[in-house]
Design a protein around this motif. Structure first.
Motif, PDB file in Angstrom:
ATOM      1  N   LEU A  90       1.105  -1.129  -0.302  1.00 12.50           N
ATOM      2  CA  LEU A  90       0.135  -0.074   0.214  1.00 12.50           C
ATOM      3  C   LEU A  90       0.806   1.402  -0.009  1.00 12.50           C
ATOM      4  N   ILE A  91       0.516   1.834  -1.181  1.00 14.00           N
ATOM      5  CA  ILE A  91       1.008   3.378  -1.104  1.00 14.00           C
ATOM      6  C   ILE A  91       0.748   4.276   0.369  1.00 14.00           C
ATOM      7  N   ASP A  92       2.589   5.004   0.493  1.00 12.17           N
ATOM      8  CA  ASP A  92       1.835   6.140   1.809  1.00 12.17           C
ATOM      9  C   ASP A  92       1.514   7.500   0.986  1.00 12.17           C
ATOM     10  N   GLN A  93       0.129   7.415   0.709  1.00 13.00           N
ATOM     11  CA  GLN A  93      -0.491   9.045   0.553  1.00 13.00           C
ATOM     12  C   GLN A  93       1.041   9.924   1.007  1.00 13.00           C
ATOM     13  N   THR A  94       1.601  10.427   1.678  1.00 12.92           N
ATOM     14  CA  THR A  94       2.618  11.549   2.155  1.00 12.92           C
ATOM     15  C   THR A  94       3.860  11.584   1.742  1.00 12.92           C
ATOM     16  N   SER A  95       4.629  10.662   2.112  1.00 10.64           N
ATOM     17  CA  SER A  95       6.030   9.630   1.754  1.00 10.64           C
ATOM     18  C   SER A  95       6.189   9.092   0.191  1.00 10.64           C
ATOM     19  N   GLN A  96       5.407   8.845  -0.187  1.00 13.55           N
ATOM     20  CA  GLN A  96       5.340   8.308  -1.311  1.00 13.55           C
ATOM     21  C   GLN A  96       5.946   7.120  -1.400  1.00 13.55           C
ATOM     22  N   THR A  97       6.553   6.372  -0.186  1.00 14.79           N
ATOM     23  CA  THR A  97       6.333   5.103  -0.330  1.00 14.79           C
ATOM     24  C   THR A  97       5.740   3.816  -0.147  1.00 14.79           C
ATOM     25  N   THR A  98       6.154   2.209  -0.471  1.00 12.52           N
ATOM     26  CA  THR A  98       5.471   1.372  -0.224  1.00 12.52           C
ATOM     27  C   THR A  98       5.649   0.908   1.603  1.00 12.52           C
ATOM     28  N   GLY A  99       4.328   0.851   2.051  1.00 12.99           N
ATOM     29  CA  GLY A  99       4.055   0.865   2.687  1.00 12.99           C
ATOM     30  C   GLY A  99       3.733  -0.993   3.684  1.00 12.99           C
ATOM     31  N   ILE A 100       2.357  -0.847   4.322  1.00  9.52           N
ATOM     32  CA  ILE A 100       2.220  -2.676   4.812  1.00  9.52           C
ATOM     33  C   ILE A 100       2.579  -3.502   3.423  1.00  9.52           C
ATOM     34  N   GLN A 101       2.799  -4.464   3.595  1.00 11.26           N
ATOM     35  CA  GLN A 101       3.312  -5.228   2.680  1.00 11.26           C
ATOM     36  C   GLN A 101       2.973  -6.703   2.646  1.00 11.26           C
ATOM     37  N   CYS A 102       2.998  -7.372   2.287  1.00  7.92           N
ATOM     38  CA  CYS A 102       2.327  -8.709   1.781  1.00  7.92           C
ATOM     39  C   CYS A 102       3.959  -9.597   0.879  1.00  7.92           C
ATOM     40  N   SER A 103       3.160 -10.341   0.665  1.00  5.87           N
ATOM     41  CA  SER A 103       4.662 -11.055   0.163  1.00  5.87           C
ATOM     42  C   SER A 103       4.565 -12.483   0.078  1.00  5.87           C
ATOM     43  N   ARG A 104       5.115 -12.967  -1.808  1.00  5.43           N
ATOM     44  CA  ARG A 104       5.883 -14.336  -0.988  1.00  5.43           C
ATOM     45  C   ARG A 104       6.726 -14.471  -2.626  1.00  5.43           C
ATOM     46  N   LYS A 105       7.700 -14.910  -1.362  1.00  7.34           N
ATOM     47  CA  LYS A 105       9.279 -14.775  -2.255  1.00  7.34           C
ATOM     48  C   LYS A 105       9.655 -16.194  -3.435  1.00  7.34           C
ATOM     49  N   PHE A 106       9.236 -17.302  -2.676  1.00  2.00           N
ATOM     50  CA  PHE A 106       9.200 -18.354  -3.978  1.00  2.00           C
ATOM     51  C   PHE A 106       8.115 -18.415  -4.600  1.00  2.00           C
ATOM     52  N   PRO A 107       7.838 -19.114  -6.140  1.00  2.89           N
ATOM     53  CA  PRO A 107       7.097 -19.106  -6.976  1.00  2.89           C
ATOM     54  C   PRO A 107       5.887 -20.061  -6.312  1.00  2.89           C
ATOM     55  N   ARG A 108       4.817 -20.558  -6.629  1.00  2.48           N
ATOM     56  CA  ARG A 108       3.949 -21.415  -6.185  1.00  2.48           C
ATOM     57  C   ARG A 108       2.657 -20.886  -7.549  1.00  2.48           C
ATOM     58  N   LEU A 109       2.473 -22.131  -7.297  1.00  2.00           N
ATOM     59  CA  LEU A 109       1.286 -22.917  -8.585  1.00  2.00           C
ATOM     60  C   LEU A 109      -0.598 -22.353  -8.342  1.00  2.00           C
ATOM     61  N   PHE A 110      -0.445 -20.808  -9.787  1.00  2.00           N
ATOM     62  CA  PHE A 110      -1.826 -20.593  -9.356  1.00  2.00           C
ATOM     63  C   PHE A 110      -2.802 -21.657 -10.641  1.00  2.00           C
ATOM     64  N   LYS A 111      -3.544 -21.781 -10.307  1.00  2.00           N
ATOM     65  CA  LYS A 111      -4.243 -22.967 -11.160  1.00  2.00           C
ATOM     66  C   LYS A 111      -5.946 -21.140 -11.557  1.00  2.00           C
ATOM     67  N   SER A 112      -6.201 -21.868 -12.850  1.00  2.00           N
ATOM     68  CA  SER A 112      -7.306 -20.697 -13.570  1.00  2.00           C
ATOM     69  C   SER A 112      -8.687 -21.285 -12.615  1.00  2.00           C
ATOM     70  N   TRP A 113      -8.838 -22.894 -12.389  1.00  3.08           N
ATOM     71  CA  TRP A 113     -10.208 -23.618 -12.511  1.00  3.08           C
ATOM     72  C   TRP A 113     -10.519 -23.706 -11.113  1.00  3.08           C
TER      73      TRP A 113
END
Length: 359
Positions: A90-113
């Motif tokens: 989420l972008i901090d609207q005051t500092s224009q920096t990226t704040g709260i983050q949720c990430s996954r460093k390693f690939p995982r499988l997405f299945k569209s169905w």
């Protein structure tokens, strides 16, 4: 007689495609009351040949998360299996920096169905609405979500030719020319820059800059002169210009500077590049400045871009002003200076702002 053994080798290469999508939610408060499990979606964007979208649930995904907002990435492509990793910010609207983050460093499988088409696989309670608003993520009723996505492509198997190639080192011409500039061997011209004497080589300057070529080999008065006075330029900027002329690189320029000093150096270097028709250096300066815009200084950068016909930088500055905290930019002294010096640019900003509001 024993036959000689044969050595073979192969290589497995895996590449990745990277992309980023920014999703702005304007009129954030108007999304309240949409309902649990109801969402607004970004436009579909493509990374790695697959279509994706961002889902934003203003009243939470489930009844137990109604006091929270939920945010998910969705694989939109049909009948697709994709391995990918991602980070949500989420972008901090005051500092224009990226704040709260949720990430996954390693690939995982997405299945569209099935449910794996959504990511990240998190609890729906991403962040409380009250916390979202108290921590500068919502300003002027606008929330900005940023998703960085890396899609892993299929691995490619190839043969490696063993001991059949002679290794050739990379081109070292820039290093040799840098040494020539530093050691001043055979220098044929001296420059007086604000009282500091700087030596260089006419033929190299003429080969790289049409302005220097006209000065030294044209009909201008410096043709037969070995001494030139440079006005309205700092020695450090002229030296940086010469370094680029000799090496084609801006690496290490301003390594001892940061913040305002580094930005000021780039401003002056862009002016020097325009003065000596160094188009590539001019583009490099525009590129770096465009990535380091700030509410307090964007108006000054825009004025400079307009004055020196740096159209790409001008477009980025106007886009920054119209899509960020416009009121904060307008309140700065630099914007007041811009209005007086460049009224035509102000008209472009107003036109762009109007288009954004209609969209």
């Amino acid at each position: 007689m024993t036959s000689a053994s044969r050595k073979t080798a192969s290589r497995c290469t895996t590449e990745a495609a990277r992309g980023m999508h920014v999703f702005q939610i304007v009129g954030y408060s108007l999304k309240w009351g949409l309902g649990v499990g109801k969402f607004v979606s970004s436009r579909t964007f493509t990374v790695g040949g697959y279509d994706w979208a961002i889902r934003f649930y203003p009243d939470g995904l489930t009844a137990s998360s109604r006091e929270y907002v939920s945010i998910y990435l969705e694989l939109v492509s049909k009948n697709a299996e994709v391995r990918a990793c991602y980070s949500l910010g989420l972008i901090d609207q005051t500092s224009q920096t990226t704040g709260i983050q949720c990430s996954r460093k390693f690939p995982r499988l997405f299945k569209s169905w099935d449910a794996t088409r959504f990511g990240p696989q998190q609890e729906p309670e991403f962040i409380l609405r009250t916390e979202l608003e108290e921590n500068h993520y919502v300003r002027d009723d606008c929330l900005t979500i940023e998703y960085n996505l890396t899609v892993t492509k299929e691995s490619q198997l190839s043969d490696i030719r063993v001991n059949s190639e002679i290794e050739v080192p990379p081109c070292d011409i820039p290093e040799h020319f840098a040494k020539l500039l530093d050691q001043k061997d055979g220098a044929g011209v001296t420059f007086d820059v604000a009282g500091e004497i700087i030596e260089a080589h006419k033929i190299i300057l003429a080969a790289r800059s049409p302005v220097f070529k006209a000065q030294f080999y044209g009909h201008m008065r410096e043709t037969m002169m070995g001494h030139v006075t440079i006005k309205d330029m700092q020695p450090v900027i002229f030296k940086a210009l010469l370094r680029f002329i000799y090496t084609g690189s801006v690496h290490s320029m301003g390594d001892d500077l940061d913040g305002d000093d580094y930005r000021d150096m780039l401003w002056h270097l862009l002016v020097a590049a325009d003065r000596y028709a160094m188009d590539r250096l001019k583009l490099i300066c525009q590129n770096i400045l465009s990535k380091n815009l700030h509410v307090e200084t964007v108006a000054a950068t825009l004025a400079l871009a307009n004055q020196h016909k740096s159209e790409k930088l001008k477009e980025v500055c106007i886009e920054f002003i119209t899509t960020n905290d416009t009121n904060a930019v307008v309140a700065t002294q630099r914007f007041a200076n811009l209005k007086r010096a460049c009224p035509s640019v102000l008209a472009e900003i107003l036109e762009k702002t109007s288009k954004h509001r209609k969209a």
